[in-house]
Design an enzyme around this catalytic site. Structure first.
Site, mmCIF file in Angstrom:
data_model
loop_
_atom_site.group_PDB
_atom_site.id
_atom_site.type_symbol
_atom_site.label_atom_id
_atom_site.label_comp_id
_atom_site.label_asym_id
_atom_site.label_seq_id
_atom_site.Cartn_x
_atom_site.Cartn_y
_atom_site.Cartn_z
ATOM 1 N N ASP A 30 6.946 -41.730 97.939
ATOM 2 C CA ASP A 30 8.039 -40.884 97.442
ATOM 3 C C ASP A 30 8.894 -40.448 98.624
ATOM 4 O OD1 ASP A 30 8.283 -39.205 94.495
ATOM 5 O OD2 ASP A 30 9.537 -38.537 96.175
ATOM 6 N N THR A 86 15.788 -41.677 86.332
ATOM 7 C CA THR A 86 17.028 -42.315 85.862
ATOM 8 C C THR A 86 17.791 -41.286 85.021
ATOM 9 O OG1 THR A 86 15.721 -43.267 84.043
ATOM 10 C CG2 THR A 86 16.239 -44.719 85.881
ATOM 11 N N GLU A 151 7.332 -47.151 80.239
ATOM 12 C CA GLU A 151 6.208 -46.222 80.067
ATOM 13 C C GLU A 151 6.462 -45.339 78.843
ATOM 14 O OE1 GLU A 151 3.198 -46.121 81.497
ATOM 15 O OE2 GLU A 151 2.974 -44.675 79.887
ATOM 16 N N CYS A 263 13.347 -36.929 78.560
ATOM 17 C CA CYS A 263 13.613 -38.280 78.043
ATOM 18 C C CYS A 263 14.605 -38.337 76.880
ATOM 19 C CB CYS A 263 12.291 -38.939 77.635
ATOM 20 S SG CYS A 263 11.234 -39.275 79.047
ATOM 21 N N ARG A 331 13.232 -29.733 82.062
ATOM 22 C CA ARG A 331 14.449 -30.544 81.942
ATOM 23 C C ARG A 331 14.952 -30.559 80.493
ATOM 24 N NH1 ARG A 331 12.576 -35.789 85.373
ATOM 25 N NH2 ARG A 331 10.552 -35.127 84.563
#
Ligand SMILES: NC(=O)c1ccc[n+]([C@@H]2O[C@H](COP(=O)([O-])OP(=O)(O)OC[C@H]3O[C@@H](n4cnc5c(N)ncnc54)[C@H](O)[C@@H]3O)[C@@H](O)[C@H]2O)c1
Length: 435
Positions: A30, A86, A151, A263, A331
């Site tokens: 990372d 992303t 995933e 997501c 998020r």
């Protein structure tokens, strides 16, 4: 088998630890030095049930390591997974691929021997081919294949989802890449979880189509919940009656304050952009995102009405800030859309969350007060808003609540409690899609 996981966030860290548990030698890379230092010091940068033990066990067994250096891990790897973020690109809603492409450039410099480079991040159709082009241009001698392995894990249940998935999707272009991936996933095959092998484009689209479908299911029941309130139906009963139909299924049919998280919001937006770019329509998903935004706005209105028409000067206790229980991930949490609105209208917010408060402090208005204890949160409150259905809020001591509150207004945005029970306990109770 040597595996490198690029990106050690919610997906990379869980996937890396689980592959190590399967017996692979995994190096998690990372760029965030703080994160890697914390991991090397035995800490876990995120809250995910069971992850602490899994990481410790595999580090101790010498199968899991953390570094900020691509070299020498990349050169020794059989498989390299890209699991970087992303996020939505500012301005146009497209998935921002800068981190994926940067990882590809870094990988290219250190490749040695045949390697499979696998996109695990959720990426638009065509990204695997783009990664292939970037690597070939940067390192024309590199011997590699690209693959797509989206995933599907859920935060809060990530380890069991990874170890016992509904399916594993492998988008590949060569037999050799397929065999290496199948070998890595062999323990999953032993428990007979289906491994689906397909082309790169289909694998990439399966992920977006799945998330968009689940988000649509949530928006569908949220829209039905509005109708339930108008006609006097009970959304619990409606969802149950629908879900018992095997063709529909009962999951993702819970009315609530609108979907959030790392997501669904970004992936629905990205799918709409992908479709537009290719001249296709995505009207159902567009409607799902509009309904979701409207549902969050409706929650503010619901809170206002429960408070008698105005939030100004009122103290509101908010229980739960994360987008769902058992994670510290804030998020796109509905709380980020709802709380600033209440603050703007002059409400004082006292908030509690079992895991999300540190992150929430960075994202919510500075006026929000945070309490470590659930019952301190409701001190002097004119209303309680149950925002996230953590187990800690499922068995509240109602007498203690009433003793500390200034009023009896209880707004349950997750339909955790039964309206009749709450009213019999003396609360002015409001929930979603049921009376
Ligand atoms: N979070 C989920 O529940 C979930 C589930 C399924 C799929 N996904 C997808 O997986 C991907 C990762 O999501 P996440 O939630 O783990 O993100 P995250 O933000 O938690 O982690 C991403 C990590 O990548 C690191 N990174 C960025 N650029 C890098 C580089 N060039 N080299 C090395 N590391 C780099 C960041 O420092 C960060 O630690 C996204 O595409 C997401 O859509 C997420």
């Amino acid at each position: 088998m040597n595996v490198v996981m690029i990106g050690s966030g919610y997906v990379g860290l869980v996937s890396g630890a689980c592959f190590a548990e399967f017996g692979a030698h995994v190096t998690c890379v990372d760029v965030d030095r703080k994160k890697i230092d914390q991991l090397n010091a035995g800490g876990i940068p995120i809250y995910e049930p069971g992850l602490d033990d899994l990481v410790k066990r595999n580090v101790a067994a010498g199968r899991l390591a953390f570094t900020t250096d691509y070299d020498p891990a990349i050169g020794e790897a059989d498989l390299i997974f890209i699991a970087v973020g992303t996020p939505t690109r500012r301005g146009d809603g497209y998935a921002d691929l800068v981190y994926v492409y940067e990882a590809a450039k870094q990988i290219a410099q250190h490749l040695s021997g045949y390697t499979v480079i696998v996109d695990k991040s959720t990426v638009p159709v065509g990204t695997a081919r783009q990664v292939k082009r970037i690597i070939s241009e940067a390192n024309p001698d590199a011997d590699f294949d690209v693959a797509s392995n989206p995933e599907f894990l859920r935060e809060g249940a990530a380890i069991s989802d990874f170890m016992r998935p509904d399916r594993v999707v492998l988008g590949v272009e060569s037999e050799r890449a397929e065999q290496l991936l199948r070998e890595l996933y062999r323990p999953i095959n032993l428990i007979e979880a289906p491994i689906m092998v397909t082309d790169l484009e289909s694998a990439e689209l399966i992920k977006y189509a799945s998330n968009a479908f689940l988000a649509t299911k949530i928006s569908f029941i949220n829209e039905i919940s509005v109708l339930c309130e108008q006609v006097g139906a009970d959304v619990h009963a409606v969802a149950k009656g629908m879900g018992l139909d095997g063709r529909i299924g009962r999951k993702f049919l819970h009315a609530g304050p609108g979907y959030g998280g790392s997501c669904f919001p970004k992936d629905t937006t990205a799918l709409i952009r992908i479709a537009q770019e290719h001249g296709a329509s995505c009207r159902i998903v567009e409607a799902a995102t509009e309904v979701n935004a409207a549902q969050k706005a409706r929650m503010v209105k619901k809170i206002r009405e429960a408070l008698g028409g105005s939030e100004a000067g009122k103290t509101i206790a908010v229980l739960g800030l994360t987008f769902k229980p058992e994670t510290d991930d804030m998020r796109d949490s509905p709380s980020l859309a709802i709380i600033p609105n209440l603050v703007d209208k002059g409400a004082t917010i006292q908030a509690h969350d079992p895991q999300g408060m540190e992150e929430a402090k960075k994202l919510l208005p500075s006026q929000v007060e945070y309490c470590d204890d659930i019952y301190d949160t409701v001190n002097g409150a004119d209303a309680v808003v149950l925002m996230t259905e953590w187990n800690a809020y499922r068995g509240l001591d109602f007498d203690r609540l009433k003793e500390r509150m200034n009023s009896n207004v209880f707004i349950d945005l997750r339909n955790v409690y039964e309206p009749e029970t709450m009213r019999s306990k003396g609360f002015a109770y409001t929930c979603i899609g049921r009376d």
